[in-house]
Scaffold this active site. Structure first.
Site, mmCIF file in Angstrom:
data_model
loop_
_atom_site.group_PDB
_atom_site.id
_atom_site.type_symbol
_atom_site.label_atom_id
_atom_site.label_comp_id
_atom_site.label_asym_id
_atom_site.label_seq_id
_atom_site.Cartn_x
_atom_site.Cartn_y
_atom_site.Cartn_z
ATOM 1 N N GLU A 1 0.874 -1.172 0.000
ATOM 2 C CA GLU A 1 0.000 0.000 0.000
ATOM 3 C C GLU A 1 0.910 1.220 0.000
ATOM 4 O O GLU A 1 1.877 1.282 0.773
ATOM 5 C CB GLU A 1 -0.921 0.020 1.227
ATOM 6 C CG GLU A 1 -1.707 -1.268 1.466
ATOM 7 C CD GLU A 1 -2.676 -1.609 0.349
ATOM 8 O OE1 GLU A 1 -2.995 -0.712 -0.462
ATOM 9 O OE2 GLU A 1 -3.116 -2.768 0.288
ATOM 10 N N ASP B 1 -5.426 -9.203 1.029
ATOM 11 C CA ASP B 1 -4.877 -9.225 -0.327
ATOM 12 C C ASP B 1 -3.865 -10.344 -0.522
ATOM 13 O O ASP B 1 -3.696 -10.845 -1.633
ATOM 14 C CB ASP B 1 -4.229 -7.878 -0.661
ATOM 15 C CG ASP B 1 -5.254 -6.783 -0.894
ATOM 16 O OD1 ASP B 1 -6.440 -7.115 -1.057
ATOM 17 O OD2 ASP B 1 -4.877 -5.601 -0.911
#
Length: 404
Positions: A31, A158
């Site tokens: 991220e 994820d």
């Protein structure tokens, strides 16, 4: 699977990576934020194998990512799994000058076993696991601290989902015998040249105003200058100057700095500020582009013409038919520039005339442009057929072919 609390110390990270170094593969995601910077700001790293998963906070005080980076770029025994991993790989490259290796991208792999061109992660998870991902945290400002439990849970998902999906995709690839088709694609993803920022090549991403060497020389100089300014200030290049303004200055360079105030896209301050002064210096020093650097007018330098464009259209139709028949993404099988090159008469250095692409598509594409293949409507379905076989096909047929 064991889910660890957020890792905020180098010691905990080193212990995690020591265990993961014994795994056959790890799934990785990041991220980051880059809306206001030139270089992406890494805010979180998620990693998992089949037994454990964790999120790592690179912004934690005193955090040293070396154990993680060593695992990703130096450990050749562990396969690194990403989904649409180009930007994740870029971040690793920016930190190390290297890329993760060996590498596997599930988005690219899906192109070899389905007609999905660029399947998103949410759709991948739904297709393989039947789960719907909560997208509520998708637009999180990952640079803000503290992160909530919901944000961390979303981020770790994820990699935990991917650790379950990858073995299934691999099994499908082995069953279909298409794993080797992806070797070159994965190596291309890991090629460091894809991530190296070269200011002198930045002009190639700007739509060229024309093919005049003098104009293109100014465009190259201006684009390199803008790239260096953005790097030094760590701001997006568009904050320095938009592409349209860059191209306009290359085509119609001002003679004096005061004229910059009249250029659309620049503020009035450019007439007498330091950045405007530097820009004028770049324009004054710009040299005409070397003829060898001038891009070709069309694919591979071979002009298509009206008839060639029609042949290229037929090749694109052929590509759609073949992609549907063998259940593969058309983009993986062939690209538009290859089709246009073939239509223009190019035979050397065309990807579809080599290896597995030739076997699956290139041979028929070559037959089409040489008048040996036709499109036939058989029992209401559009198919391709060799000219010699058309007469023996049952039913009435409508046929279109290209004469060589």
């Amino acid at each position: 699977m064991k889910i660890h609390p957020l890792i905020t110390t180098t010691e905990a990270l080193a212990e995690l990576c020591e265990r993961l170094a014994k795994a056959e593969f790890v799934t990785v995601d990041t991220e980051f934020m880059r809306e206001n910077t030139y270089w992406p700001e890494l805010c979180l790293v998620q990693i998992a194998d089949t037994n454990e998963a964790a999120a790592i906070d690179p912004l934690a005080p005193g955090m040293d990512l070396s154990p993680l980076l060593d695992l990703l770029v130096d450990n050749e025994d562990v396969l690194k799994i990403f989904h649409a991993g180009g930007q994740d790989v870029e971040i690793v490259y920016n930190l190390t000058g290297k890329t993760p290796h060996p590498i596997f991208d599930t988005q690219i792999a899906m192109m070899a076993i389905s007609q999905s061109e660029q399947i998103g992660y949410s759709n991948l998870v739904e297709a393989w696991l039947g789960l719907t991902i909560d997208k509520g945290a998708r637009f999180t400002d990952w640079s803000r601290r503290p992160l909530t439990e919901r944000q961390i849970e979303y981020a770790i998902g994820d990699v935990t989902h991917l650790s379950k999906i990858f073995p299934r995709i691999l099994k499908r690839l082995i069953k279909t015998g298409r794993g080797e088709w992806l070797n070159a694609e994965m190596e291309r993803l890991a090629d460091v040249e894809n991530y190296r920022s070269d200011p002198n090549a930045a002009w190639q991403k700007v739509r060229a105003p024309n093919r005049n060497p003098t104009v293109l020389g100014r465009l190259k100089a201006l684009a390199a200058w803008r790239e260096r300014e953005a790097m030094d200030k760590n701001i997006p290049r568009g904050r320095i100057m938009r592409d349209e303004t860059l191209a306009d200055l290359a085509s119609h360079p001002p003679k004096q700095q005061a004229e910059l105030a009249k250029v659309r896209g620049l503020s009035a301050g450019w007439r007498d500020n330091e950045i405007g002064k530097r820009l004028m210096g770049v324009l004054a020093d710009a040299q005409p582009l070397d003829p060898s650097e001038i891009p070709a007018r069309s694919s591979r330098g071979a002009p298509l013409g009206k008839e060639g464009a029609l042949v290229a259209d037929l090749l694109k139709l052929l590509l759609k038919i073949r992609a549907r028949e063998i259940d593969i993404a058309a983009r993986l099988l062939a690209r538009s520039d290859d089709l246009e090159a073939l239509a223009a008469g190019q035979r050397k250095d065309v990807a579809i005339l080599k290896g597995w692409r030739y076997e699956q598509f290139g041979r028929d594409a070559l037959d089409l442009v040489e008048g040996k293949l036709a499109f036939a409507v058989v029992e209401g379905k559009l198919k391709m057929a060799h000219i010699d076989d058309i007469g023996s096909s049952p039913g009435d047929e409508a046929v279109a072919h290209v004469d060589g």
